[in-house]
Design an enzyme around this catalytic site. Sequence first.
Site, PDB file in Angstrom:
ATOM      1  N   TYR A   1      11.922 -50.651  10.088  1.00 39.92           N
ATOM      2  CA  TYR A   1      10.478 -50.442   9.931  1.00 39.92           C
ATOM      3  C   TYR A   1       9.754 -50.910  11.212  1.00 39.92           C
ATOM      4  O   TYR A   1       8.713 -50.372  11.591  1.00 39.92           O
ATOM      5  CB  TYR A   1       9.955 -51.149   8.677  1.00 39.92           C
TER       6      TYR A   1
ATOM      7  N   LYS B   1       1.178 -52.421  10.381  1.00 36.56           N
ATOM      8  CA  LYS B   1       0.635 -52.629   9.027  1.00 36.56           C
ATOM      9  C   LYS B   1       0.035 -54.029   8.887  1.00 36.56           C
ATOM     10  O   LYS B   1      -0.949 -54.210   8.147  1.00 36.56           O
ATOM     11  CB  LYS B   1       1.714 -52.387   7.965  1.00 36.56           C
TER      12      LYS B   1
HETATM   13  P1  NAP Z   1       2.802 -38.321   5.489  1.00 36.50           P
HETATM   14  O1  NAP Z   1       2.673 -37.289   4.451  1.00 36.50           O
HETATM   15  O2  NAP Z   1       3.699 -38.033   6.640  1.00 36.50           O
HETATM   16  O3  NAP Z   1       1.359 -38.751   5.983  1.00 36.50           O
HETATM   17  C1  NAP Z   1       1.128 -39.408   7.223  1.00 36.50           C
HETATM   18  C2  NAP Z   1      -0.006 -38.678   7.852  1.00 36.50           C
HETATM   19  O4  NAP Z   1      -0.451 -39.309   9.052  1.00 36.50           O
HETATM   20  C3  NAP Z   1       0.390 -37.248   8.238  1.00 36.50           C
HETATM   21  O5  NAP Z   1      -0.559 -36.348   7.745  1.00 36.50           O
HETATM   22  C4  NAP Z   1       0.356 -37.325   9.740  1.00 36.50           C
HETATM   23  O6  NAP Z   1       0.170 -36.097  10.378  1.00 36.50           O
HETATM   24  C5  NAP Z   1      -0.804 -38.260   9.919  1.00 36.50           C
HETATM   25  N1  NAP Z   1      -0.975 -38.643  11.314  1.00 36.50           N
HETATM   26  C6  NAP Z   1      -0.052 -39.105  12.182  1.00 36.50           C
HETATM   27  N2  NAP Z   1      -0.615 -39.249  13.388  1.00 36.50           N
HETATM   28  C7  NAP Z   1      -1.917 -38.860  13.266  1.00 36.50           C
HETATM   29  C8  NAP Z   1      -3.005 -38.763  14.165  1.00 36.50           C
HETATM   30  N3  NAP Z   1      -2.889 -39.101  15.455  1.00 36.50           N
HETATM   31  N4  NAP Z   1      -4.183 -38.293  13.694  1.00 36.50           N
HETATM   32  C9  NAP Z   1      -4.332 -37.930  12.400  1.00 36.50           C
HETATM   33  N5  NAP Z   1      -3.343 -38.013  11.509  1.00 36.50           N
HETATM   34  C10 NAP Z   1      -2.146 -38.462  11.948  1.00 36.50           C
HETATM   35  O7  NAP Z   1       3.376 -39.693   4.863  1.00 36.50           O
HETATM   36  P2  NAP Z   1       2.811 -40.692   3.754  1.00 36.50           P
HETATM   37  O8  NAP Z   1       4.000 -41.491   3.347  1.00 36.50           O
HETATM   38  O9  NAP Z   1       2.019 -39.979   2.744  1.00 36.50           O
HETATM   39  O10 NAP Z   1       1.877 -41.654   4.614  1.00 36.50           O
HETATM   40  C11 NAP Z   1       0.530 -41.924   4.305  1.00 36.50           C
HETATM   41  C12 NAP Z   1       0.257 -43.406   4.521  1.00 36.50           C
HETATM   42  O11 NAP Z   1       0.950 -44.138   3.504  1.00 36.50           O
HETATM   43  C13 NAP Z   1       0.736 -43.959   5.847  1.00 36.50           C
HETATM   44  O12 NAP Z   1      -0.183 -44.917   6.315  1.00 36.50           O
HETATM   45  C14 NAP Z   1       2.040 -44.637   5.469  1.00 36.50           C
HETATM   46  O13 NAP Z   1       2.401 -45.652   6.374  1.00 36.50           O
HETATM   47  C15 NAP Z   1       1.621 -45.213   4.128  1.00 36.50           C
HETATM   48  N6  NAP Z   1       2.726 -45.646   3.264  1.00 36.50           N
HETATM   49  C16 NAP Z   1       3.761 -44.817   2.988  1.00 36.50           C
HETATM   50  C17 NAP Z   1       4.789 -45.270   2.177  1.00 36.50           C
HETATM   51  C18 NAP Z   1       5.977 -44.387   1.885  1.00 36.50           C
HETATM   52  O14 NAP Z   1       7.016 -44.906   1.492  1.00 36.50           O
HETATM   53  N7  NAP Z   1       5.873 -43.089   2.018  1.00 36.50           N
HETATM   54  C19 NAP Z   1       4.752 -46.557   1.625  1.00 36.50           C
HETATM   55  C20 NAP Z   1       3.657 -47.376   1.907  1.00 36.50           C
HETATM   56  C21 NAP Z   1       2.646 -46.917   2.739  1.00 36.50           C
HETATM   57  P3  NAP Z   1       1.467 -35.490  11.191  1.00 36.50           P
HETATM   58  O15 NAP Z   1       2.481 -35.144  10.148  1.00 36.50           O
HETATM   59  O16 NAP Z   1       0.897 -34.358  11.933  1.00 36.50           O
HETATM   60  O17 NAP Z   1       1.975 -36.576  12.109  1.00 36.50           O
END
Ligand code: NAP
Length: 257
Positions: free
Chosen positions: A157, A164
């Site tokens: 991570y 984070k």
């Molecule tokens: P996700 O569907 O990949 O969403 C992440 C988003 O961030 C994507 O839409 C991505 O777009 C966008 N992003 C990246 N760089 C960017 C930029 N410069 N400008 C605007 N958008 C940008 O994955 P997710 O898991 O749902 O993530 C959403 C949030 O939840 C994140 O903060 C992640 O760390 C958090 N989270 C996830 C988990 C998990 O296990 N999945 C657990 C806890 C927290 P691109 O695809 O174009 O890069």
Amino acid sequence: MADLSGKTGLIVGVANKRSIAWAIAQAASNAGARVAVTFQGQRLEENVRDLAAGLSDPLVLPLDVTSDEQIANVFQEIDRTFGGLDFVVHGAAFAPPGELSNPFVQTTRDGFKLALDVSAYSLIALSRGALPLLEKKGGGSIVTLTYLGSERVFQNYNVMGVAKAALESTVRYLAADLGPKNIRVNAISAGPIKTLAAAGVSGFSSILQVYRDRAPLRRTIDTSEVADAAIFLLSNAGRAVTAEVLMVDGGYHATGM
Ligand code: NAP
């Protein structure tokens, strides 16, 4: 389910139907809100427009959160169309792939800067941009998404854990700064879910199995469960909650072994 009738929101971080931000967009729309969703780059535009077609009267806008110009355009467009904002959901995070597989000690200066810029600083920039629109509505609610890797070590991570930690601290400072304007700022710390971003963390599947084995609820969580918690924080039901990191992880954070 809490009511968001008559409210307007911005939701950042929809990549596809598995995105946590997408589940929140759907739940907010079902709760009566009109939302703007953003896509990053043309690669995702069609996907996000197709998804958004299922929402009620959405606004779909381009946004790379590292661009101050695009942030300004997004809020200008939202103000023109919605005439203010009630909530913002921040679900953007990124670290270069090498930073999520190489030994942590090899974290590069550029990788660190980019991860912290996209994943933590962007919450400040978006909050600043949203401020005049939230003030027009007499206050509002900002929610971001974080992970337990901010305070515990999860293999690979890496710099995202550092980002984070910065994000959660940012939540507290923003909450203190904006609270007198009746703007609440909170994070949801979600358990691991297989999304595009999660797939970038080497060995992510083994983290999922540890949660199934050891979390008090003996299971992983899904995006609709994060969305339900988000709707609580975005709605009047969460009106006294701010500067909080709400754990939505089946209780895993409380386990010792
Ligand atoms: P996700 O569907 O990949 O969403 C992440 C988003 O961030 C994507 O839409 C991505 O777009 C966008 N992003 C990246 N760089 C960017 C930029 N410069 N400008 C605007 N958008 C940008 O994955 P997710 O898991 O749902 O993530 C959403 C949030 O939840 C994140 O903060 C992640 O760390 C958090 N989270 C996830 C988990 C998990 O296990 N999945 C657990 C806890 C927290 P691109 O695809 O174009 O890069």
